[in-house]
Write an enzyme that holds these catalytic residues in place. Structure first.
Site, short mmCIF file in Angstrom:
data_model
loop_
_atom_site.label_atom_id
_atom_site.label_comp_id
_atom_site.label_asym_id
_atom_site.label_seq_id
_atom_site.Cartn_x
_atom_site.Cartn_y
_atom_site.Cartn_z
N ASP A 244 -6.95 12.71 -7.32
CA ASP A 244 -8.29 12.39 -7.81
C ASP A 244 -9.31 13.39 -7.32
OD1 ASP A 244 -8.29 9.50 -9.18
OD2 ASP A 244 -6.79 9.54 -7.60
N ASN A 254 -5.99 10.81 -3.22
CA ASN A 254 -5.27 10.15 -4.30
C ASN A 254 -5.12 8.67 -3.94
OD1 ASN A 254 -3.91 10.48 -6.89
ND2 ASN A 254 -2.02 9.99 -5.82
#
Length: 354
Positions: A244, A254
């Site tokens: 992310d 993440n």
């Protein structure tokens, strides 16, 4: 590329554009990933604020919000179409800020999309054109760019895996999963896929495994607390996940649980390959904001309470994995050491694809 051209050919159901988020006739339709694959249900939004709430409620996640915020901007333009031009632009600006900050950890990426949509919409409004249509078409172009760019990442990732490899995933990497599938088909490779279930929303179980089994790969689901067992048993050759956020010092954010799998993989010598594009605006891990979600989402599973009243919970949505646990970061421009992401910049400016 015309907006009539689409880059979702050969993608699983979950990655078809209409099944991510779609604007049409004053409404944004978003596939409800919270209940898929048991149900194929869509949440219908007639106000851009409802799109924000859908993102916060995890109706869509992973890269889904990148599309949803763009479609939400098209909806905002529709909502304000009967106002004077100055008020339309002000309304669109407000929507761009609010949609762009729907979730904190990936807000920098959302804002790239909403800021561009604001500029596209403003130009259309000033020219007396249909701002909703202009933003919708721009969002389709954004999806085309993202799928096309991430296909390069998928190709580079698949090149690293020998045919027949056992691969462990974490959460739902969305676009990289679809592009990995297409790259494997083109290279005539197959993999044994192991998906960690990913509590508390079970994205690995419901989303990732659905994509791979739909594509014909041998797909095995494991609970989050089985990962050490299958790593030690030798089922896994490689561990991979999307990110992310990738800061320039090689730290990645993440889905919560990513780091603990990386620790276990590192312990038994299984390399961890992260996929994605570095966030040039995040110099180090201190620039990564960790979102804390409602603890009730841990205390409930698929609508069922799983703990007695009085039990507390905590829900950090992401964790940060340091570079020493990462074998490589796989990008559109090649494979890089997490300690040397500056080299990513040597081949030019980062492409605009959100």
């Amino acid at each position: 590329m015309s907006s009539l051209d689409r880059e979702d050919k050969g993608m699983p159901f979950l990655l078809k554009y209409e099944n991510v988020a779609w604007y049409e006739d004053g409404e944004v339709r978003i596939l409800d990933r919270r209940v898929f694959p048991t149900k194929k249900k869509f949440v219908h939004c007639t106000d851009y604020v409802e799109v924000i709430q859908a993102i916060r409620d995890m109706v869509t996640q992973s890269a889904g919000p990148y599309t949803a915020v763009g479609m939400g901007m098209a909806l905002a333009a529709y909502q304000s179409k009967d106002k004077p031009k100055k008020e339309q632009i002000a309304f669109l600006k407000k929507a761009s800020i609010e949609l762009g900050n729907a979730r904190p950890t990936t807000a920098n990426r959302y804002r790239q999309i909403t800021n561009r949509a604001f500029n596209v919409g403003t130009s259309a409004i000033e020219a007396g054109k249909n701002a909703s249509l202009a933003i919708f078409e721009d969002t389709i172009e954004s999806m085309n760019r993202r799928y096309s760019l991430m296909q390069k990442v998928g190709n580079n990732l698949v090149e690293l895996f020998p045919d027949g490899s056992g691969i462990l995933t974490q959460c739902y990497g969305e676009t990289i999963i679809g592009t990995m599938i297409r790259a494997a088909r083109k290279a005539n490779k197959t993999f044994r896929i192991f998906n960690a279930e990913t509590r508390p929303f079970l994205q690995g179980a419901r989303l990732t495994s659905s994509c791979f089994v739909e594509a014909g790969f041998e797909t095995t689901l494991v609970t989050d607390n089985m990962t050490n067992f299958i790593l030690e048993r030798g089922d896994i050759d490689f561990y991979t996940s999307a990110a992310d956020s990738i800061s320039m010092d090689g730290n990645i954010a993440n889905k919560i649980g990513t780091k603990q799998i990386a620790i276990l993989a590192n312990r038994v010598g299984v390399p961890y390959f992260v996929t994605g594009i570095p966030d040039l605006d995040k110099e180090n891990k201190e620039a990564i904001t960790i979102e804390y979600r409602d603890p009730q989402q841990v205390l409930n599973l698929m609508g069922q309470r799983i703990a007695l009243d009085g039990v507390k919970a905590i829900y950090p949505a992401f964790d940060v994995t340091p570079p020493e646990l990462i074998g490589a970061i796989v990008t559109d421009r090649g494979v890089f050491s997490p300690y040397d992401l500056r080299r990513y910049l040597e081949s030019g400016e980062k492409e605009e694809f959100y």
